[in-house]
Design a protein around this motif. Structure first.
Motif, mmCIF file in Angstrom:
data_model
loop_
_atom_site.group_PDB
_atom_site.id
_atom_site.type_symbol
_atom_site.label_atom_id
_atom_site.label_comp_id
_atom_site.label_asym_id
_atom_site.label_seq_id
_atom_site.Cartn_x
_atom_site.Cartn_y
_atom_site.Cartn_z
ATOM 1 N N ILE A 79 13.456 10.279 0.915
ATOM 2 C CA ILE A 79 12.345 10.131 -0.038
ATOM 3 C C ILE A 79 12.825 9.402 -1.288
ATOM 4 C CG2 ILE A 79 10.685 11.392 -1.460
ATOM 5 C CD1 ILE A 79 10.607 13.521 0.683
ATOM 6 N N ASN A 80 14.012 9.783 -1.796
ATOM 7 C CA ASN A 80 14.566 9.063 -2.969
ATOM 8 C C ASN A 80 14.880 7.611 -2.603
ATOM 9 O OD1 ASN A 80 14.426 11.354 -4.545
ATOM 10 N ND2 ASN A 80 16.515 12.030 -3.991
ATOM 11 N N PHE A 81 15.321 7.421 -1.348
ATOM 12 C CA PHE A 81 15.594 6.069 -0.887
ATOM 13 C C PHE A 81 14.305 5.243 -0.865
ATOM 14 C CE2 PHE A 81 15.668 3.118 2.709
ATOM 15 C CZ PHE A 81 16.731 2.300 2.364
ATOM 16 N N ALA A 82 13.221 5.832 -0.441
ATOM 17 C CA ALA A 82 11.944 5.115 -0.380
ATOM 18 C C ALA A 82 11.442 4.753 -1.761
ATOM 19 C CB ALA A 82 10.903 5.982 0.340
ATOM 20 N N ASN A 122 4.977 -1.302 1.372
ATOM 21 C CA ASN A 122 4.441 -2.515 0.751
ATOM 22 C C ASN A 122 4.318 -3.648 1.778
ATOM 23 O OD1 ASN A 122 3.350 -3.896 -1.400
ATOM 24 N ND2 ASN A 122 5.340 -4.582 -2.205
ATOM 25 N N ASN A 123 3.891 -3.286 3.036
ATOM 26 C CA ASN A 123 3.691 -4.247 4.129
ATOM 27 C C ASN A 123 4.963 -5.042 4.447
ATOM 28 O OD1 ASN A 123 1.030 -3.451 4.257
ATOM 29 N ND2 ASN A 123 0.262 -5.154 3.019
ATOM 30 N N THR A 124 6.083 -4.348 4.310
ATOM 31 C CA THR A 124 7.374 -5.016 4.563
ATOM 32 C C THR A 124 8.315 -4.019 5.221
ATOM 33 O OG1 THR A 124 7.083 -6.401 2.599
ATOM 34 C CG2 THR A 124 9.319 -6.272 3.541
ATOM 35 N N LEU A 125 9.095 -4.502 6.202
ATOM 36 C CA LEU A 125 10.120 -3.657 6.803
ATOM 37 C C LEU A 125 11.305 -3.620 5.838
ATOM 38 C CD1 LEU A 125 11.182 -2.050 9.228
ATOM 39 C CD2 LEU A 125 12.062 -4.208 10.156
ATOM 40 N N ARG A 185 5.516 8.955 10.277
ATOM 41 C CA ARG A 185 5.564 9.978 9.218
ATOM 42 C C ARG A 185 5.337 9.292 7.878
ATOM 43 N NH1 ARG A 185 7.806 15.149 8.874
ATOM 44 N NH2 ARG A 185 7.282 15.990 6.809
ATOM 45 N N PRO A 186 4.105 9.379 7.290
ATOM 46 C CA PRO A 186 3.870 8.804 5.956
ATOM 47 C C PRO A 186 4.605 9.622 4.886
ATOM 48 C CG PRO A 186 1.820 9.168 7.160
ATOM 49 C CD PRO A 186 2.881 9.908 7.878
ATOM 50 N N ILE A 187 5.073 8.909 3.838
ATOM 51 C CA ILE A 187 5.757 9.572 2.723
ATOM 52 C C ILE A 187 5.055 9.141 1.448
ATOM 53 C CG2 ILE A 187 7.924 9.812 1.465
ATOM 54 C CD1 ILE A 187 9.386 9.200 4.034
ATOM 55 N N THR A 192 2.977 4.110 -1.114
ATOM 56 C CA THR A 192 2.926 4.755 0.190
ATOM 57 C C THR A 192 3.895 4.056 1.131
ATOM 58 O OG1 THR A 192 0.627 5.349 -0.137
ATOM 59 C CG2 THR A 192 1.453 5.379 2.118
ATOM 60 N N SER A 193 4.742 4.860 1.773
ATOM 61 C CA SER A 193 5.736 4.341 2.708
ATOM 62 C C SER A 193 5.542 5.030 4.049
ATOM 63 C CB SER A 193 7.156 4.602 2.185
ATOM 64 O OG SER A 193 7.327 4.008 0.906
ATOM 65 N N TYR A 194 6.024 4.366 5.108
ATOM 66 C CA TYR A 194 5.888 4.902 6.465
ATOM 67 C C TYR A 194 7.238 4.831 7.148
ATOM 68 C CZ TYR A 194 0.991 3.907 5.452
ATOM 69 O OH TYR A 194 -0.233 3.848 4.859
#
Length: 679
Positions: A79-82, A122-125, A185-187, A192-194
């Motif tokens: 989560i901190n990484f995201a 943000n629509n990016t891998l 798994r959304p975070i 918003t990250s996935y």
């Protein structure tokens, strides 16, 4: 119209054939139905047990996957990484990625269900890592696919964006280059990250292959979109499989049961719902499941047919052995009807059983008895023929005599009947006359009673009218007296008026005196107070007296008015009574005249009654005489009728004897012709 009749051989053979075929057929049908139902229930229970076991295994693996994901998320501080990586510079992203790789390599190396992790924001891998144990071509294609616009414009990404936060959602992607199962798994964070976890499908394939039971029976796992995720065998077209089982899948979707088994289109369908929304599904054709049973039933059917054929051959031989002697005896019976009675060849008939022996013996005894009867009948026929001729001659003579007697008796009967009819007519006329006399007598008696009642009522009415006249005269006298008293009352009222006038004058003077006394008392001052009180009381008494005088005057006015009204009413009453008196007197005289006339009518009625009584007595004597004559005639008619009946009976008997004699002669001739047939 004669119906077509079949031979004994065909009838018995048909019955034996029905008895041989029908019970085995019913038994085989019942056994087949029962066995099929039992087998279907047993196979269905086994299939459902298999699905439940598979469902348990899949749910266990799904729980293990969720546990691994939760462990990875809690151990890697992702989560901190995201929250950090989307704002980091390229060099910082490299450092953050290296640190995350160290944590992820150890976690993925220990996990058997997760092959790769992909972090998208943000629509990016932003980050990805794959396991080193289960590298597949599809896994290598994921990084470029998740980095391309094709993915972000696809329905898969739209599905990912609709996944609830902090929940694991299973997604199957059927695109050939990246086909596989993924957990999203959304975070929630700064943006918003996935996190997309690539699931190792080898474990599920192995589970389905272990569960597989037959090459023609498919076991599949379907996602919530009815797509085939895994199968125990290679399917040429997964979409075609879903379409072919559309009705079954619709039934499962509408059902609320977590698992179940049912039959659809001759296929046994079993299913179980998994915790991740998948459906474990087995499609087993009944012809495959029941193959061994159908083989056994076919073998049983062949054995049954062979048994029936053998039984039929035996039955035909048995029927022939019984029917052949019976048919020959039937042929002999036909020859008996043609006149043949000797059958020496009957001894050559083959006798299969005791019953046929009895039948042949009975036929032989019958022919012997017929020979004896025919010989006896021939000897008796001649004597009967001679007796018949004599009887015919006697019957003809008796018939002629009976006809002559019958003619004479009929003439006598006709005369007696005519006399009886005339007597009956006279009796009817006298009876009618008697009825009329009785009616007239009854009417005269009624008139007599009515005249007596009229006389009585006239006397009573006359007395009442006289009483009415007396009452009217008395009423007139009383009315005159009342009128005089009312006039006297008016005079007394006038006298009272005069007295009231005097009292009124006295009261006026008293009031005037009290006024003067009050004035004088006022002049006297203190000495006149006692006199003032007295004068005041006199004035009050004067007022009260005036009120009483006014009341009496009003009452006298009312009495005087009512006196005038009463006098007018009394005058009308006297006038009305005076007008009714002449009418009452006239009515009294009329009733006197009615009484005299009714007494004359009553006297005439008594005379007529006595005359009718005399006529009735004479009528009764005439009726008795006619009755006696009628009895004599009836006796004569009865006697002639009896004699006539006897003669008719005798004639009929003679005719009958003659006819029977002729018929007997005819029968004797027929009997002779019949004898001639037998040899």
């Amino acid at each position: 119209m004669n119906k077509k009749k079949f031979s004994l051989f065909i009838q018995v053979t048909s019955i034996l054939l029905i008895i041989s075929i029908l019970p085995p057929t019913l038994l085989i049908g019942l056994m087949t139905t029962t066995t099929t139902n039992v087998m279907q229930d047993s196979v269905g229970a086994y299939s459902q047990k298999l699905m439940d076991q598979l469902n348990y295994t899949i749910d266990y693996s799904n729980t293990a996957v969720n546990t691994s994901i939760d462990q990875i998320l809690s151990s890697s501080n992702i989560i901190n990484f995201a929250n950090s990586i989307h704002a980091a510079s390229p060099s910082q992203k490299t450092l953050l990625g290296n640190e995350m790789d160290k944590k992820m390599f150890s976690l993925l190396g220990q996990d058997q269900f997760i092959n790769g992790i992909y972090f998208i924001s943000n629509n990016t891998l932003q980050y990805n890592i794959n396991s080193t144990k289960n590298i597949t071509p599809n896994l290598r294609n994921l990084k470029p696919y998740f980095s391309s616009s094709e993915f972000y414009d696809s329905t898969y990404y739209e599905s990912i964006k609709n996944v609830p936060f902090d929940q694991n959602t299973w997604l199957y992607i059927d695109q050939p280059s990246i086909a596989g199962v993924y957990v999203i798994r959304p975070i929630s964070g700064v943006i918003t990250s996935y996190i997309v976890f690539a699931i190792n499908g080898t474990y599920y394939d192995e589970v389905l292959k272990v569960t597989s039971i037959h090459d023609e029976i498919s076991i599949v796992l379907l996602d919530d979109q009815r797509q085939v995720v895994f199968s125990d065998k290679e399917l040429p077209d997964k979409a075609l499989f879903s379409n072919e089982h559309q009705e079954s899948l619709d039934y499962i979707r509408e059902s609320e049961a977590p698992s179940g088994t049912f039959i659809k289109n001759n296929n046994l369908i079993s299913y179980a719902r998994c915790t991740n929304g998948w459906i474990a599904f087995i499609d087993a054709p009944l012809k495959v499941l029941m193959k061994d049973l159908y083989s056994m039933l076919s073998f049983t059917l062949i054995i049954s047919i062979l048994f029936v054929v053998i039984l039929l051959i035996f039955s035909i031989g048995f029927v022939k052995s019984i029917s052949k002697p019976i048919v020959r005896i039937c042929n002999y019976m036909g020859e008996v009807s043609k006149g043949r009675l000797d059958f020496p060849e009957i001894s050559r008939i083959k006798i299969p059983n005791k019953e046929i022996q009895l039948l042949i013996n009975g036929f032989t005894n019958m022919t012997d008895t017929l020979k004896h009867l025919i010989n006896n009948a021939k000897s008796m026929t001649t004597s009967v023929e001679e007796s018949t001729k004599a009887l015919t001659h006697s019957a003809e003579s008796t018939l002629i005599s009976s006809q002559d007697v019958e003619t004479a008796i009929q003439n006598i009967t006709i005369g007696a009947q005519e006399q009886n009819a005339q007597v009956q007519e006279a009796t009817s006329l006298i009876t009618q006359l008697s009825s009329n006399i009785n009616t007239i007598s009854s009417m005269i008696h009624t008139v007599y009673l009515a005249s007596e009642a009229t006389i009585s009522m006239s006397k009573k009415t006359k007395g009442e009218l006289l009483t009415l006249v007396d009452s009217a005269n008395h009423t007139i006298d009383i009315s005159h007296n009342v009128n005089d008293h009312i006039l006297d009352l008016g005079n007394e009222v006038n006298n009272i008026r005069k007295i009231l006038d005097i009292v009124t004058g006295i009261n006026d003077q008293t009031s005037l005196l009290s006024l003067n006394a009050a004035i004088e008392a006022a002049r006297a001052g203190a000495n006149g107070k006692g006199f003032a009180v007295v004068s005041d009381e006199i004035r009050k008494l004067s007022y009260q007296t005036q009120d009483a005088i006014d009341t009496i005057a009003r009452t006298l006015d009312i009495i005087y008015t009512k006196k005038d009204i009463t006098i007018v009413g009394m005058e009308k009453t006297i006038s009305s009574v005076n007008s009714q008196l002449p009418i009452a007197l006239t009515a009294t005289e009329t009733f006197n005249t009615i009484m005299v006339k009714m007494e004359e009518v009553a006297s005439d009625m008594q005379k007529v009654t006595k005359l009718l009584e005399t006529i009735v007595k004479e009528k009764d004597l005439a009726m008795q005489a006619i009755h006696d004559i009628s009895l004599v005639i009836e006796q004569a008619v009865s006697i002639t009728e009896e004699v006539s009946a006897e003669s008719v009976t005798q004639t009929q008997a003679a005719n009958t004897i003659s006819q029977m004699s002729q018929e007997l002669a005819t029968r004797i001739q027929d009997l002779k012709k019949t004898y001639s047939k037998f040899k």
